[in-house]
Design an enzyme around this catalytic site. Structure first.
Site, PDB file in Angstrom:
ATOM      1  N   HIS A   1       0.844  -1.184  -0.131  1.00  0.00           N
ATOM      2  CA  HIS A   1      -0.044  -0.030  -0.255  1.00  0.00           C
ATOM      3  C   HIS A   1       0.750   1.366   0.004  1.00  0.00           C
ATOM      4  O   HIS A   1       2.133   1.232   0.207  1.00  0.00           O
ATOM      5  CB  HIS A   1      -0.914   0.031   1.284  1.00  0.00           C
ATOM      6  CG  HIS A   1      -1.975  -0.964   1.007  1.00  0.00           C
ATOM      7  ND1 HIS A   1      -1.775  -2.199   1.343  1.00  0.00           N
ATOM      8  CD2 HIS A   1      -3.253  -0.646   0.453  1.00  0.00           C
ATOM      9  CE1 HIS A   1      -3.230  -2.880   1.148  1.00  0.00           C
ATOM     10  NE2 HIS A   1      -4.006  -1.931   0.848  1.00  0.00           N
TER      11      HIS A   1
ATOM     12  N   LYS B   1      -0.596   4.848   4.689  1.00  0.00           N
ATOM     13  CA  LYS B   1      -1.749   3.968   5.474  1.00  0.00           C
ATOM     14  C   LYS B   1      -1.150   3.895   6.899  1.00  0.00           C
ATOM     15  O   LYS B   1       0.075   3.510   7.166  1.00  0.00           O
ATOM     16  CB  LYS B   1      -1.898   2.563   4.527  1.00  0.00           C
ATOM     17  CG  LYS B   1      -2.491   1.669   5.257  1.00  0.00           C
ATOM     18  CD  LYS B   1      -2.914   0.451   4.189  1.00  0.00           C
ATOM     19  CE  LYS B   1      -3.709  -0.662   4.862  1.00  0.00           C
ATOM     20  NZ  LYS B   1      -5.005  -0.032   5.187  1.00  0.00           N
TER      21      LYS B   1
END
Ligand code: NAD
Length: 256
Positions: free
Chosen positions: A141, A145
């Site tokens: 990701h 995040k």
């Protein structure tokens, strides 16, 4: 015609959903609910709180805001018997319990990932699980995040573990017993299915499920390149949601 209010309507997902849901023939996005003013209204009205909505003019509330926003949406929808689709992630146990309580009074669909590709990846991974000796998950990701591992990777690990158990296979035991750096073998997602989290700028949301057996490997990879990848699943949920109270978790049961 389903009349939709989007909570978090000024946000990144809210704006993508406003355009995406608004383009569906039998949907009308009638209101964007957000504490800040949306860049694009696209014919919808703007209110700053769910309390500003007229219950009789909304069939489905779609919430992509914050955990507090999602709980406020759940309470409002329960009070007024309006259906609710929640995409907001990061709810605490108490907040999830409150959503569950509200589902006693209205229909709620809640999913941490509305991508159809992710639903299919989980299905394919569960299909493959009984046929391979070992399996690991790498989720990748963007670097903003804050949580790890991703909720999707945990759900995938649990689906694989369940499929392995169903096939009579024992939990996986990691053969690596000496670690010169703690954590390099990732974390145990379920029954020894290890998850490795990568965070880098430039990434969006990606996941690989890697299976290994004698002399062969199988990798199932999914990539979300854009927030558009979540729209189709939300369309499905808004189409499918009825008026019978109850909580549907995940969209797997909605994908034929
Ligand atoms: P964002 O910060 O861009 O947007 C959130 C919006 O919610 C903001 O405009 C903010 O002003 C608004 N907001 C905050 N509290 C509110 C409240 N009480 N009432 C009304 N509006 C409020 O974030 P984003 O990238 O659009 O993501 C929103 C949420 O959706 C996050 O929890 C994210 O993890 C989740 N998400 C879920 C999926 C999925 O498939 N389930 C996909 C993408 C994002």
């Amino acid at each position: 015609m389903k009349r939709i209010a989007i909570v978090g309507g000024a946000g990144r997902m809210g704006q993508v959903l406003s355009a995406g849901l608004g383009a569906v023939a039998d949907f009308a996005v009638v209101a964007l609910v957000d504490v800040t003013a949306p860049a694009e209204l696209a014919g919808a009205s703007h209110v700053t709180s769910v309390d500003g909505l007229e219950p009789a003019s909304v069939d489905v509330v779609v919430d992509f805001s914050t955990p507090e926003g999602a709980v406020a949406s759940a309470r409002w929808c329960a009070e007024h018997a309006v259906a609710l689709v929640i995409g907001t992630t990061g709810l605490s146990e108490d907040e999830r319990s409150e959503v569950q309580r509200c589902a006693g009074s209205t229909a709620i669909v809640m999913a941490t990932n509305f991508s159809l590709g992710v639903v299919l990846q989980q299905r394919f991974a569960a299909m493959a699980a009984p046929y391979f000796d070992r399996v690991e998950i790498i989720e990748l990701h963007h670097d903003r995040k804050v949580d790890a591992p991703s909720g999707t990777s945990l759900t995938t690990a649990r689906a694989i573990a369940e499929a392995r158990r169903g096939a009579g296979l024992a939990p996986l035991v990691d053969p690596t017993s000496r670690h010169s750096i703690e954590g390099t073998r990732g974390g145990d997602g379920a029954d020894g299915v290890r998850i490795h989290s990568v965070r880098l700028p430039g990434l969006v949301s990606h996941q690989e499920v890697l299976f290994g057996g004698p002399g062969e490997g199988l990798t199932i990879r999914h990539d979300s390149f854009d927030r558009l990848s979540f729209v189709q699943g939300v369309v499905l949920a808004v189409h499918a949601i009825g008026t019978t109270p109850g909580l549907t978790e995940g969209i797997d049961s909605l994908v034929p």
